[in-house]
Scaffold this motif. Structure first.
Motif, short mmCIF file in Angstrom:
data_model
loop_
_atom_site.label_atom_id
_atom_site.label_comp_id
_atom_site.label_asym_id
_atom_site.label_seq_id
_atom_site.Cartn_x
_atom_site.Cartn_y
_atom_site.Cartn_z
N CYS A 186 11.22 -1.27 5.02
CA CYS A 186 10.42 -0.81 6.16
C CYS A 186 10.09 0.68 6.02
O CYS A 186 8.97 1.11 6.30
N LYS A 187 11.07 1.47 5.60
CA LYS A 187 10.83 2.91 5.39
C LYS A 187 9.77 3.13 4.31
O LYS A 187 8.91 4.02 4.44
N ASN A 188 9.84 2.35 3.26
CA ASN A 188 8.82 2.44 2.21
C ASN A 188 7.43 2.17 2.78
O ASN A 188 6.46 2.85 2.47
N GLY A 189 7.35 1.12 3.61
CA GLY A 189 6.08 0.77 4.24
C GLY A 189 5.56 1.87 5.15
O GLY A 189 4.37 2.22 5.12
N LEU A 190 6.45 2.44 5.96
CA LEU A 190 6.06 3.52 6.86
C LEU A 190 5.62 4.75 6.07
O LEU A 190 4.69 5.46 6.47
N GLY A 191 6.29 4.99 4.94
CA GLY A 191 5.89 6.10 4.08
C GLY A 191 4.51 5.90 3.50
O GLY A 191 3.71 6.84 3.39
N HIS A 192 4.21 4.65 3.13
CA HIS A 192 2.89 4.34 2.58
C HIS A 192 1.80 4.58 3.62
O HIS A 192 0.74 5.13 3.32
N PHE A 217 10.08 9.48 4.80
CA PHE A 217 10.28 8.03 4.82
C PHE A 217 10.59 7.50 3.42
O PHE A 217 11.55 6.75 3.22
N ILE A 218 9.75 7.88 2.44
CA ILE A 218 9.91 7.32 1.10
C ILE A 218 11.18 7.83 0.43
O ILE A 218 11.87 7.09 -0.28
N ASP A 219 11.51 9.10 0.68
CA ASP A 219 12.74 9.65 0.11
C ASP A 219 13.97 8.93 0.68
O ASP A 219 14.91 8.61 -0.06
N GLY A 220 13.95 8.67 1.99
CA GLY A 220 15.05 7.92 2.61
C GLY A 220 15.17 6.52 2.03
O GLY A 220 16.28 6.04 1.75
N ALA A 221 14.01 5.88 1.83
CA ALA A 221 14.00 4.54 1.23
C ALA A 221 14.52 4.59 -0.20
O ALA A 221 15.33 3.75 -0.62
N ASN A 222 14.08 5.60 -0.95
CA ASN A 222 14.45 5.74 -2.36
C ASN A 222 15.97 5.81 -2.53
O ASN A 222 16.53 5.16 -3.42
N LYS A 223 16.63 6.58 -1.69
CA LYS A 223 18.09 6.72 -1.77
C LYS A 223 18.79 5.38 -1.56
O LYS A 223 19.74 5.02 -2.27
N SER A 224 18.32 4.62 -0.57
CA SER A 224 18.92 3.31 -0.29
C SER A 224 18.62 2.31 -1.40
O SER A 224 19.49 1.54 -1.82
N LEU A 225 17.37 2.31 -1.87
CA LEU A 225 16.96 1.38 -2.92
C LEU A 225 17.76 1.59 -4.20
O LEU A 225 18.12 0.65 -4.89
N LYS A 226 18.03 2.87 -4.50
CA LYS A 226 18.81 3.21 -5.69
C LYS A 226 20.22 2.65 -5.55
O LYS A 226 20.77 2.06 -6.49
N LYS A 227 20.81 2.82 -4.38
CA LYS A 227 22.17 2.35 -4.13
C LYS A 227 22.25 0.83 -4.18
O LYS A 227 23.21 0.25 -4.69
N LEU A 228 21.21 0.17 -3.67
CA LEU A 228 21.20 -1.29 -3.59
C LEU A 228 20.72 -1.96 -4.87
O LEU A 228 20.82 -3.18 -5.01
N GLY A 229 20.18 -1.19 -5.79
CA GLY A 229 19.70 -1.76 -7.05
C GLY A 229 18.44 -2.59 -6.91
O GLY A 229 18.23 -3.55 -7.66
N MET A 230 17.58 -2.23 -5.95
CA MET A 230 16.34 -2.97 -5.72
C MET A 230 15.25 -2.40 -6.64
O MET A 230 14.47 -1.53 -6.25
N THR A 231 15.22 -2.90 -7.86
CA THR A 231 14.42 -2.30 -8.93
C THR A 231 12.93 -2.21 -8.61
O THR A 231 12.32 -1.13 -8.76
N LYS A 232 12.31 -3.30 -8.17
CA LYS A 232 10.85 -3.30 -7.94
C LYS A 232 10.47 -2.28 -6.87
O LYS A 232 9.54 -1.50 -7.04
N GLU A 233 11.20 -2.30 -5.76
CA GLU A 233 10.89 -1.38 -4.66
C GLU A 233 11.19 0.07 -5.04
O GLU A 233 10.48 0.98 -4.63
#
Length: 270
Positions: A172-178, A192-208
């Motif tokens: 959702c943060k990625n979407g709001l950043g877009h 928004f995107i930086d917040g999403a990036n930190k979580s995505l890195k931790k969760l291993g969500m490669t595509k996002e």
């Protein structure tokens, strides 16, 4: 993999013939849903659609609202992949309407995210199809689509925070950043995107994560942060090689009876 899928499909069909008269509509519905997964993995969308319609009828027979909503959710995913955004929105609207009555916040949250994503895609498509400029009527529709996307993303993000669903929160943060990027709100977009990036890195969500690096690079460039933009571009390029080298398996997104945000990852019981 194709041979394994074919064998699996034959097994399911065989078992269906055996159990057709012995199992309950609820069990048969789940069985049919599983067959839709296999057909989808073989890119047989006609058969996938047929199985999902059968599952929907069985879920209705069993008065299983969550099951019906799951069928509509999957049909929405398929329609989106086919580029049928308006049809996808209709399926997800029906799914969300049912899920709202059940009070099951996890699946409500996922449906809201999908709605936000579809409204954002609709706006993106309008912009691409009218690269010069949008006339007044199209500009109004474009702005309305972005407003709708924001509303769904914000609501889904708030629910995901409450139920501790980090994956949906990050998306959702990625979407709001877009959206903030489309509106040239650079500081907001970066946050928004930086917040999403930190979580995505931790969760291993490669595509996002891959997409978030591109977003951060573009926003950093607009903000005049050259070194930062170069760093994110480098990370994006490294991930691009990894993603293009890894063949994607075709799997249909699930959201219930167990929540599976990404196939093969953590499940959350409803």
């Amino acid at each position: 993999p194709e041979r394994n899928a074919s064998v699996g499909l034959e097994s399911y069909l065989s078992a269906l013939g055996i159990f057709d008269k012995k199992t309950s509509p609820a069990e048969l519905a789940e069985f049919t849903m599983s067959m839709s997964d296999i057909s989808y993995s073989q890119s047989d969308l006609t058969q996938t659609f047929s199985y999902l319609q059968q599952a929907k009828a069985l879920h209705e027979q069993n008065r299983n609202a969550v099951g019906v909503s799951e069928v509509m959710f999957r049909l929405g995913v398929i329609a989106e992949e086919q580029g049928q955004l308006e049809e996808a929105l209709q399926y997800h609207r029906q799914s969300l309407a049912i899920r709202t009555t059940t009070g099951k916040r996890q699946i409500m949250c996922l449906s809201m995210y999908e709605m936000g994503k579809l409204f954002l895609k609709t706006a993106d498509q309008m912009k691409k199809n009218n690269q010069q400029s949008l006339n007044d009527s199209l500009q109004a529709v474009y702005a309305s689509s972005l407003d709708s996307a924001i509303s769904y993303f914000v609501t889904a993000e708030a629910i995901s925070q409450e139920i501790q669903d980090e994956r949906t929160s990050a998306k959702c943060k990625n979407g709001l950043g877009h959206i903030a990027t489309l509106r040239s709100e650079w500081e907001k977009a970066y946050a928004f995107i930086d917040g999403a990036n930190k979580s995505l890195k931790k969760l291993g969500m490669t595509k996002e994560l891959y997409e978030s690096y591109l977003g951060l690079a573009e926003v950093s460039e607009k903000m005049g942060r050259v070194d930062q933009a170069y760093h994110y571009r480098s990370m994006y390029s490294k991930m691009k090689d990894t993603i293009t080298a890894k063949p994607a398996s075709k799997q249909l997104q699930l959201s219930s009876p167990k929540i599976v945000s990404e196939r093969g990852n953590r499940s959350v019981e409803l």
